[in-house]
Design a protein around this motif. Structure first.
Motif, PDB file in Angstrom:
ATOM      1  N   UNK A 223       0.848  -1.201   0.000  1.00 42.15           N
ATOM      2  CA  UNK A 223       0.000   0.000   0.000  1.00 42.15           C
ATOM      3  C   UNK A 223       0.881   1.248   0.000  1.00 42.15           C
ATOM      4  N   UNK A 224       1.953   1.215   0.850  1.00 45.63           N
ATOM      5  CA  UNK A 224       2.867   2.365   0.898  1.00 45.63           C
ATOM      6  C   UNK A 224       3.515   2.579  -0.463  1.00 45.63           C
ATOM      7  N   UNK A 225       3.886   1.482  -1.106  1.00 44.91           N
ATOM      8  CA  UNK A 225       4.556   1.625  -2.405  1.00 44.91           C
ATOM      9  C   UNK A 225       3.631   2.273  -3.436  1.00 44.91           C
ATOM     10  N   UNK A 226       2.359   1.911  -3.401  1.00 43.15           N
ATOM     11  CA  UNK A 226       1.444   2.488  -4.401  1.00 43.15           C
ATOM     12  C   UNK A 226       1.287   3.991  -4.188  1.00 43.15           C
ATOM     13  N   UNK A 227       1.616   4.430  -2.977  1.00 42.65           N
ATOM     14  CA  UNK A 227       1.515   5.875  -2.741  1.00 42.65           C
ATOM     15  C   UNK A 227       2.838   6.586  -3.018  1.00 42.65           C
TER      16      UNK A 227
ATOM     17  N   UNK B 199       1.857   3.873 -13.145  1.00 39.64           N
ATOM     18  CA  UNK B 199       2.479   2.949 -12.189  1.00 39.64           C
ATOM     19  C   UNK B 199       3.522   3.682 -11.364  1.00 39.64           C
ATOM     20  N   UNK B 200       4.169   2.955 -10.462  1.00 36.82           N
ATOM     21  CA  UNK B 200       5.094   3.571  -9.523  1.00 36.82           C
ATOM     22  C   UNK B 200       6.496   3.054  -9.781  1.00 36.82           C
ATOM     23  N   UNK B 201       7.446   3.976  -9.869  1.00 30.60           N
ATOM     24  CA  UNK B 201       8.829   3.536 -10.077  1.00 30.60           C
ATOM     25  C   UNK B 201       9.523   3.465  -8.718  1.00 30.60           C
ATOM     26  N   UNK B 202      10.140   2.341  -8.453  1.00 33.35           N
ATOM     27  CA  UNK B 202      10.748   2.153  -7.137  1.00 33.35           C
ATOM     28  C   UNK B 202      12.213   1.739  -7.292  1.00 33.35           C
ATOM     29  N   UNK B 203      13.045   2.253  -6.400  1.00 33.28           N
ATOM     30  CA  UNK B 203      14.447   1.813  -6.347  1.00 33.28           C
ATOM     31  C   UNK B 203      14.421   0.545  -5.506  1.00 33.28           C
ATOM     32  N   UNK B 204      14.580  -0.592  -6.154  1.00 35.39           N
ATOM     33  CA  UNK B 204      14.257  -1.832  -5.460  1.00 35.39           C
ATOM     34  C   UNK B 204      15.270  -2.318  -4.447  1.00 35.39           C
ATOM     35  N   UNK B 205      16.532  -1.960  -4.628  1.00 39.84           N
ATOM     36  CA  UNK B 205      17.497  -2.406  -3.610  1.00 39.84           C
ATOM     37  C   UNK B 205      17.076  -1.894  -2.248  1.00 39.84           C
TER      38      UNK B 205
ATOM     39  N   UNK C 226      25.516  -1.349  -9.744  1.00 42.03           N
ATOM     40  CA  UNK C 226      26.101  -0.036  -9.394  1.00 42.03           C
ATOM     41  C   UNK C 226      25.043   1.064  -9.350  1.00 42.03           C
ATOM     42  N   UNK C 227      24.028   0.980 -10.235  1.00 42.69           N
ATOM     43  CA  UNK C 227      23.052   2.083 -10.289  1.00 42.69           C
ATOM     44  C   UNK C 227      21.732   1.705  -9.635  1.00 42.69           C
ATOM     45  N   UNK C 228      21.735   0.684  -8.797  1.00 48.04           N
ATOM     46  CA  UNK C 228      20.481   0.253  -8.176  1.00 48.04           C
ATOM     47  C   UNK C 228      19.640  -0.536  -9.171  1.00 48.04           C
ATOM     48  N   UNK C 229      18.415  -0.877  -8.771  1.00 45.63           N
ATOM     49  CA  UNK C 229      17.508  -1.603  -9.672  1.00 45.63           C
ATOM     50  C   UNK C 229      16.205  -0.814  -9.720  1.00 45.63           C
ATOM     51  N   UNK C 230      15.879  -0.301 -10.903  1.00 49.48           N
ATOM     52  CA  UNK C 230      14.667   0.525 -11.022  1.00 49.48           C
ATOM     53  C   UNK C 230      13.579  -0.262 -11.736  1.00 49.48           C
ATOM     54  N   UNK C 231      12.411  -0.284 -11.133  1.00 48.75           N
ATOM     55  CA  UNK C 231      11.294  -1.016 -11.734  1.00 48.75           C
ATOM     56  C   UNK C 231      10.026  -0.184 -11.620  1.00 48.75           C
ATOM     57  N   UNK C 232       9.118  -0.426 -12.570  1.00 40.81           N
ATOM     58  CA  UNK C 232       7.814   0.251 -12.459  1.00 40.81           C
ATOM     59  C   UNK C 232       6.769  -0.797 -12.083  1.00 40.81           C
ATOM     60  N   UNK C 233       5.965  -0.468 -11.068  1.00 42.59           N
ATOM     61  CA  UNK C 233       4.865  -1.356 -10.686  1.00 42.59           C
ATOM     62  C   UNK C 233       3.574  -0.751 -11.232  1.00 42.59           C
ATOM     63  N   UNK C 234       2.906  -1.495 -12.121  1.00 41.47           N
ATOM     64  CA  UNK C 234       1.632  -1.000 -12.654  1.00 41.47           C
ATOM     65  C   UNK C 234       0.510  -1.819 -12.015  1.00 41.47           C
ATOM     66  N   UNK C 235      -0.398  -1.134 -11.307  1.00 45.66           N
ATOM     67  CA  UNK C 235      -1.450  -1.911 -10.636  1.00 45.66           C
ATOM     68  C   UNK C 235      -2.291  -2.706 -11.628  1.00 45.66           C
ATOM     69  N   UNK C 236      -2.625  -3.923 -11.269  1.00 49.40           N
ATOM     70  CA  UNK C 236      -3.479  -4.748 -12.128  1.00 49.40           C
ATOM     71  C   UNK C 236      -4.929  -4.305 -11.940  1.00 49.40           C
ATOM     72  N   UNK C 237      -5.744  -4.570 -12.953  1.00 49.76           N
ATOM     73  CA  UNK C 237      -7.137  -4.136 -12.882  1.00 49.76           C
ATOM     74  C   UNK C 237      -7.799  -4.703 -11.630  1.00 49.76           C
ATOM     75  N   UNK C 238      -7.563  -5.982 -11.354  1.00 52.19           N
ATOM     76  CA  UNK C 238      -8.168  -6.605 -10.179  1.00 52.19           C
ATOM     77  C   UNK C 238      -7.047  -7.123  -9.307  1.00 52.19           C
ATOM     78  N   UNK C 239      -7.057  -6.808  -8.042  1.00 51.02           N
ATOM     79  CA  UNK C 239      -6.046  -7.386  -7.156  1.00 51.02           C
ATOM     80  C   UNK C 239      -6.610  -7.538  -5.759  1.00 51.02           C
ATOM     81  N   UNK C 240      -5.888  -8.278  -4.943  1.00 50.21           N
ATOM     82  CA  UNK C 240      -6.308  -8.483  -3.554  1.00 50.21           C
ATOM     83  C   UNK C 240      -6.117  -7.188  -2.813  1.00 50.21           C
ATOM     84  N   UNK C 241      -7.093  -6.755  -2.067  1.00 50.84           N
ATOM     85  CA  UNK C 241      -6.885  -5.511  -1.309  1.00 50.84           C
ATOM     86  C   UNK C 241      -6.805  -5.823   0.175  1.00 50.84           C
TER      87      UNK C 241
END
Ligand code: HEM
Length: 458
Positions: A174-178, A187-193, A443-458
């Protein structure tokens, strides 16, 4: 009177004699120590230099070569490419290390029941706790490992952690989606390391001492553990150091998570297959049994393939406690055996096309079932018991491996249920590694985008 005279004279003579004896004893000890060092040095030089390997400087050994290659893990890759499966190098004055990157040869050496770790790792004592499992030896280590094993692999612990872990992971997601970006659109881009490390720290804090699960949490289990005579198995100080050791596992755990998500973002078909498996097994709800995690075989294989390719530790050490003969070579007693897991995991003899992400390597058709599409884990990945060693091997292998794999499966399952994982840009596909803490880090971290799925567990 005669007696008292004798005593008066005897005391000063006795003390001088004692001083002499003490000096002779000290001399003998120092002399024996020096002779032993010279003998060991000469022996390891004579035997060691018959093994294939580069020339060394008298004082620094091959330290400069290691530095030139960018660290030990990369140096070992280079060493094996040049000198074959058995290669030696010098760590300093007379400090011989022998690296073996062929699982069959490694197994022969492991047959001597290798147990002792190198003293060079003592610098980590402050961090890990000197009274923790990592620094116990011999019979004490054996008994302690049994206790740890009971605590970590026990169904009650793993089962009781599930509700709390589900809650914790969901609140983190939930925090990540914000976070940065538009959760519903882009979607949300997160520095995953960093994100993964924070998540694991939160999970481990849970394990450390919440009473939410009654007596099922790790700390309660460590405190309650009993020795053979029924007395507490761990003192308070030992429990403290064991918890430090556990926290150290955070590092490996966060790495496996961020690297697996990166692989799934690079390989959308694998991601879709893993998601379908999660959806089918969990049915849109959080898992509430250990079986619901263990049944995710494809996701498990994705984790293993990531451990093979990048997320495992790069090197494992043991001290050779006796001479070992391998064909025409002799590995001398007291030398350090190095098992370069990164190099073993990319040996094409065991792992064809080692640079390709292929989770199927870890799966085979289940011959025990009539459903031909059912898959089960390969017994010896890579075709040999020591071809896949991200968790080490033998008497001192990782005690947290089941726990690590189950928790990683749990977190990834939650993420796949809620998000599609993508690369924010093509530039994020290729990770650039440098060596840090004896494993390869991006060296530059790992950057990923999380795109919420239409239906997911809340
Ligand atoms: C993906 C995650 C992890 C990886 C890749 C990993 C890897 C390793 C490796 C390579 C070793 C050394 C094994 C050897 O010398 O043969 C080790 C030791 C150990 N690991 Fe892990 N580990 C992970 C997670 C964990 C976790 C989560 C815990 C605790 C819950 C843990 C507890 C331990 C302990 C206690 C030892 C020392 C065992 C002994 O000294 O006898 N590990 N681990």
């Amino acid at each position: 009177m005669i007696l008292s005279q004798t005593l008066e004279i005897a005391v000063p003579i006795g003390s001088a004699a004692m001083t002499d004896i003490a000096l002779i004893a000290i001399f003998c000890v120092v002399f024996t120590y020096i002779v032993r060092c010279v003998f060991q040095y000469t022996r390891s030089k004579l035997i060691g230099n018959k093994l294939p390997g580069p020339t060394e400087s008298f004082l620094w050994g091959n330290a400069a070569d290691m530095q030139a290659q960018g660290g030990l893990v990369l140096f070992l890759d280079h060493l094996h490419e040049r000198y074959g499966p058995i290669a030696r190098f010098w760590d300093g004055v007379g400090s011989l290390s022998v690296s073996i990157n062929d699982p069959k040869l490694l197994q022969q050496v492991n047959g001597t029941r290798l147990e002792k770790r190198v003293d060079g790792l003592d610098f980590l004592k402050g961090l890990l706790g000197a009274r923790g499992i990592g620094y116990t030896k011999g019979a004490q280590a054996k008994a302690r490992r049994q206790l740890w094993h009971g605590v970590l692999s026990g169904q009650p612990f793993q089962q009781s952690m599930l509700p709390a872990f589900n809650k914790m992971v969901e609140s983190t997601l939930d925090d990540w989606t914000e976070g940065e970006g538009d959760a519903q659109g882009e979607g949300v881009v997160i520095e995953f390391n960093m994100a993964a490390r924070m998540l694991w720290l939160r999970l481990n804090q849970e394990i450390e001492g919440q009473s939410e699960w009654g007596t099922g949490d790790l700390l309660s289990l460590l405190i309650a553990a009993k020795g053979p005579d029924g007395s507490p198995a761990f003192s308070t100080a030992e429990v403290h150091d064991e918890v430090l050791t556990l926290l150290f596992g955070v590092y490996d755990n966060s790495k496996i998570l961020s690297h697996t998500l990166h692989q799934l973002a690079c390989h959308p078909c694998a991601q879709e297959a893993a998601r379908e498996e999660v959806d089918a097994a969990w049915g849109g709800r959080p898992p509430n049994t250990l079986q619901a995690l263990i049944s995710l075989r494809y996701l498990h294989a994705c984790l293993q393939e990531t451990l093979r390719m990048s997320a495992g530790r790069g090197v494992i050490w043991r001290v050779l406690e006796q001479d070992v003969r391998l064909g025409k070579h002799v590995l001398p007693r007291n030398a350090t055996l190095v098992a370069p897991s990164a190099s073993i995991h990319s040996n094409p003899e065991y792992w064809p096309e080692p640079g390709k992400f292929k989770p199927e390597r870890f799966l085979e058709a289940d011959s025990g079932t009539d459903k031909s599409d059912k898959l089960c884990p390969v017994k010896h990945p890579g075709g040999h018991p020591l071809a896949f060693i991200p968790f080490g091997f033998g008497l001192r292998n990782c005690l947290g491996q089941k726990y690590a794999m189950n928790t990683a499966t749990l977190v990834l399952g939650h993420i796949l249920q809620r998000f599609t994982v993508e690369l924010p840009s093509e530039a994020d596909r290729q990770l650039h590694f440098k060596e840090e803490n004896l494993s390869l880090e991006s060296t530059d971290g790992i950057h990923l985008r999380l795109r919420p799925r239409a239906k997911h567990v809340s």
